[in-house]
Design a protein around this motif. Structure first.
Motif, PDB file in Angstrom:
ATOM      1  N   ILE A 243       0.837  -1.202   0.000  1.00 28.26           N
ATOM      2  CA  ILE A 243       0.000   0.000   0.000  1.00 28.26           C
ATOM      3  C   ILE A 243       0.875   1.256   0.000  1.00 28.26           C
ATOM      4  O   ILE A 243       0.654   2.185  -0.775  1.00 28.26           O
ATOM      5  N   VAL A 244       1.880   1.279   0.891  1.00 32.80           N
ATOM      6  CA  VAL A 244       2.789   2.433   0.951  1.00 32.80           C
ATOM      7  C   VAL A 244       3.552   2.580  -0.364  1.00 32.80           C
ATOM      8  O   VAL A 244       3.729   3.685  -0.884  1.00 32.80           O
ATOM      9  N   ALA A 245       3.990   1.450  -0.922  1.00 35.15           N
ATOM     10  CA  ALA A 245       4.707   1.485  -2.204  1.00 35.15           C
ATOM     11  C   ALA A 245       3.839   2.058  -3.310  1.00 35.15           C
ATOM     12  O   ALA A 245       4.341   2.691  -4.240  1.00 35.15           O
ATOM     13  N   ALA A 246       2.527   1.854  -3.204  1.00 36.37           N
ATOM     14  CA  ALA A 246       1.619   2.321  -4.251  1.00 36.37           C
ATOM     15  C   ALA A 246       1.318   3.810  -4.136  1.00 36.37           C
ATOM     16  O   ALA A 246       1.298   4.518  -5.148  1.00 36.37           O
ATOM     17  N   PHE A 247       1.094   4.320  -2.924  1.00 35.28           N
ATOM     18  CA  PHE A 247       0.585   5.695  -2.822  1.00 35.28           C
ATOM     19  C   PHE A 247       1.627   6.742  -2.474  1.00 35.28           C
ATOM     20  O   PHE A 247       1.389   7.940  -2.641  1.00 35.28           O
ATOM     21  N   LEU A 248       2.810   6.334  -2.004  1.00 32.58           N
ATOM     22  CA  LEU A 248       3.762   7.337  -1.523  1.00 32.58           C
ATOM     23  C   LEU A 248       4.740   7.794  -2.609  1.00 32.58           C
ATOM     24  O   LEU A 248       4.888   8.999  -2.861  1.00 32.58           O
ATOM     25  N   VAL A 249       5.430   6.856  -3.249  1.00 27.54           N
ATOM     26  CA  VAL A 249       6.427   7.201  -4.275  1.00 27.54           C
ATOM     27  C   VAL A 249       6.273   6.274  -5.471  1.00 27.54           C
ATOM     28  O   VAL A 249       6.100   5.065  -5.298  1.00 27.54           O
ATOM     29  N   THR A 250       6.347   6.829  -6.665  1.00 29.23           N
ATOM     30  CA  THR A 250       6.303   6.028  -7.881  1.00 29.23           C
ATOM     31  C   THR A 250       7.487   6.407  -8.770  1.00 29.23           C
ATOM     32  O   THR A 250       8.119   7.449  -8.577  1.00 29.23           O
ATOM     33  N   THR A 251       7.799   5.540  -9.721  1.00 28.81           N
ATOM     34  CA  THR A 251       8.810   5.831 -10.740  1.00 28.81           C
ATOM     35  C   THR A 251       8.275   5.288 -12.063  1.00 28.81           C
ATOM     36  O   THR A 251       7.212   4.662 -12.099  1.00 28.81           O
ATOM     37  N   ASP A 252       9.034   5.501 -13.116  1.00 39.04           N
ATOM     38  CA  ASP A 252       8.607   4.972 -14.406  1.00 39.04           C
ATOM     39  C   ASP A 252       9.250   3.629 -14.718  1.00 39.04           C
ATOM     40  O   ASP A 252       9.158   3.121 -15.833  1.00 39.04           O
ATOM     41  N   TRP A 253       9.908   3.017 -13.686  1.00 33.25           N
ATOM     42  CA  TRP A 253      10.586   1.746 -13.956  1.00 33.25           C
ATOM     43  C   TRP A 253      10.313   0.674 -12.896  1.00 33.25           C
ATOM     44  O   TRP A 253      10.930  -0.395 -12.927  1.00 33.25           O
ATOM     45  N   THR A 254       9.379   0.922 -11.978  1.00 30.42           N
ATOM     46  CA  THR A 254       9.030  -0.091 -10.983  1.00 30.42           C
ATOM     47  C   THR A 254       7.668  -0.695 -11.297  1.00 30.42           C
ATOM     48  O   THR A 254       6.918  -0.191 -12.126  1.00 30.42           O
ATOM     49  N   VAL A 255       7.345  -1.784 -10.597  1.00 26.23           N
ATOM     50  CA  VAL A 255       6.115  -2.504 -10.888  1.00 26.23           C
ATOM     51  C   VAL A 255       4.880  -1.665 -10.581  1.00 26.23           C
ATOM     52  O   VAL A 255       3.863  -1.767 -11.257  1.00 26.23           O
ATOM     53  N   PHE A 256       4.964  -0.802  -9.543  1.00 25.36           N
ATOM     54  CA  PHE A 256       3.849   0.077  -9.212  1.00 25.36           C
ATOM     55  C   PHE A 256       4.059   1.437  -9.887  1.00 25.36           C
ATOM     56  O   PHE A 256       4.880   2.241  -9.444  1.00 25.36           O
ATOM     57  N   GLN A 257       3.320   1.690 -10.954  1.00 28.63           N
ATOM     58  CA  GLN A 257       3.333   3.001 -11.607  1.00 28.63           C
ATOM     59  C   GLN A 257       1.967   3.621 -11.373  1.00 28.63           C
ATOM     60  O   GLN A 257       0.991   3.269 -12.028  1.00 28.63           O
ATOM     61  N   THR A 258       1.915   4.515 -10.383  1.00 27.45           N
ATOM     62  CA  THR A 258       0.643   5.025  -9.885  1.00 27.45           C
ATOM     63  C   THR A 258       0.664   6.548  -9.829  1.00 27.45           C
ATOM     64  O   THR A 258       1.678   7.190 -10.100  1.00 27.45           O
ATOM     65  N   ASP A 259      -0.476   7.109  -9.423  1.00 22.70           N
ATOM     66  CA  ASP A 259      -0.570   8.551  -9.188  1.00 22.70           C
ATOM     67  C   ASP A 259      -0.187   8.851  -7.739  1.00 22.70           C
ATOM     68  O   ASP A 259      -0.952   9.437  -6.975  1.00 22.70           O
ATOM     69  N   ALA A 260       1.022   8.438  -7.363  1.00 24.55           N
ATOM     70  CA  ALA A 260       1.495   8.589  -5.989  1.00 24.55           C
ATOM     71  C   ALA A 260       1.810  10.051  -5.674  1.00 24.55           C
ATOM     72  O   ALA A 260       1.849  10.906  -6.551  1.00 24.55           O
ATOM     73  N   LEU A 261       2.070  10.291  -4.390  1.00 24.45           N
ATOM     74  CA  LEU A 261       2.363  11.659  -3.953  1.00 24.45           C
ATOM     75  C   LEU A 261       3.654  12.194  -4.549  1.00 24.45           C
ATOM     76  O   LEU A 261       3.765  13.379  -4.857  1.00 24.45           O
ATOM     77  N   PHE A 262       4.644  11.331  -4.704  1.00 29.56           N
ATOM     78  CA  PHE A 262       5.943  11.757  -5.212  1.00 29.56           C
ATOM     79  C   PHE A 262       6.376  10.872  -6.381  1.00 29.56           C
ATOM     80  O   PHE A 262       6.027   9.697  -6.445  1.00 29.56           O
ATOM     81  N   ILE A 263       7.148  11.470  -7.278  1.00 28.68           N
ATOM     82  CA  ILE A 263       7.793  10.721  -8.352  1.00 28.68           C
ATOM     83  C   ILE A 263       9.293  10.743  -8.087  1.00 28.68           C
ATOM     84  O   ILE A 263       9.884  11.811  -7.905  1.00 28.68           O
ATOM     85  N   ASP A 264       9.897   9.573  -8.054  1.00 31.25           N
ATOM     86  CA  ASP A 264      11.341   9.467  -7.890  1.00 31.25           C
ATOM     87  C   ASP A 264      11.981   9.610  -9.277  1.00 31.25           C
ATOM     88  O   ASP A 264      11.820   8.752 -10.146  1.00 31.25           O
ATOM     89  N   THR A 265      12.694  10.700  -9.496  1.00 33.19           N
ATOM     90  CA  THR A 265      13.271  10.989 -10.811  1.00 33.19           C
ATOM     91  C   THR A 265      14.746  10.602 -10.910  1.00 33.19           C
ATOM     92  O   THR A 265      15.382  10.845 -11.934  1.00 33.19           O
TER      93      THR A 265
END
Length: 314
Positions: A243-265
């Motif tokens: 759940i935390v992986a889904a909503f807190l931080v996302t990237t364009d190369w991990t399994v969870f690509q969501t509308d999370a609070l932060f994008i790791d660039t």
């Protein structure tokens, strides 16, 4: 009766396990994928576009991220339902036996693992965002984000429960009755759990060193299950982790690509976050659980023999 011995409450013939595995694969990978495939077809302009997306990712068709996440969970829901049907009607034992050795499911354990690990995960990620703020972009979009929260908290536990009950429940118990010990099932299920995640995009990006995290996580959940004689803690840990992986931080190369609070660039790299959980946080969590729940005789619970009870309780 301990957790692995719960398998003796039903049939344990090898062919029953083959039947259930086939049933689970049928529900998870065939029937469960139909809703996602239908959604992808509706988003495709033609057959060739659909086939190209199937080779890569259906998300390339422009499917809403929250809808895509929900459809992925549907696959696991069919897998979980198939597992329950197999345990109840093929092995002919209660579904509760694949979850816990206690008289009833201890939801307090689930919530304790859920809350403690959730707070720890959020704290670690928040610290990294504070220290390396240049690597993160604020991505708050109200409607997509709150929709993501609903999907994550209500439905992602279905996915994690399927994985936990399949590996730490069903396979752990079956292998335990076959090998007559605890350590062989722990090793096999932990490694298999890690290998299951080998197709995740982050493994391709970071290399097979990332399997240290996945296999190490499998051992953490497995050790917790054996020491606590049930999956409740592992169910809570796994649920909040995803759940935390889904909503807190996302990237364009991990399994969870969501509308999370932060994008790791930042560029994909193997850092401390890969090893910190396995070698520091997981052992600390085991010590915390041990103090709270009074775990004793770790050697016996992790390496002891498994014998068929002379009297099998109902």
């Amino acid at each position: 009766m301990n957790f692995i011995q719960q398998a003796y409450k039903g049939g344990n013939q090898w062919y029953l396990y083959l039947l259930v595995i086939f049933l689970v694969l049928l529900g998870w990978q065939f029937i469960g994928v139909i809703p996602l495939a239908v959604t992808a077809i509706l988003h495709s302009e033609n057959t060739s576009e659909f086939l190209r997306a199937a080779d890569d990712s259906f998300m390339s068709l422009g499917i809403d991220k929250n809808l895509f996440l929900f459809m992925m969970v549907v696959m696991f829901a069919f897998g979980l339902l198939s597992l329950f049907i197999g345990v109840k009607y093929i092995h002919k034992r209660a579904i509760k036996t694949v979850i816990t050795s206690r008289d009833k499911i201890d939801w307090n354990r689930f919530w304790f693992g859920f809350l403690v690990w959730g707070l720890l995960c959020i704290s670690v990620v928040a610290a990294d965002i504070f220290i390396s703020s240049e690597n993160y972009t604020w991505n708050f979009k109200p409607i997509p984000f709150f929709t993501l929260l609903v999907v994550s908290f209500l439905f992602l536990p279905i996915q994690t429960s399927f994985e936990e009950l399949l590996f730490r429940g069903y396979f752990m118990q079956g292998l335990g009755t076959w090998f007559k010990n605890r350590w062989v099932p722990l090793i096999i299920t932990s490694v298999a759990f890690g290998l299951l995640h080998g197709a995740n995009p982050e493994v391709e990006k970071l290399g097979y060193i990332s399997m240290v995290f996945y296999i190490g996580t499998g051992f953490f959940f497995g050790i917790t299950t054996l020491l606590d004689e049930g999956t409740e803690l592992a169910l809570g840990l796994h649920a909040i982790n995803n759940i935390v992986a889904a909503f807190l931080v996302t990237t364009d190369w991990t399994v969870f690509q969501t509308d999370a609070l932060f994008i790791d660039t930042s560029e994909p790299s193997v850092g401390a976050e890969m090893f910190l959980p396995v070698f520091v946080l997981y052992p600390l969590m085991l010590l915390l659980f041990s103090k709270k729940y009074g775990w004793k005789n770790w050697k016996e619970k992790l390496f002891g023999r498994i014998e068929k009870p002379e009297v099998i309780e109902a």
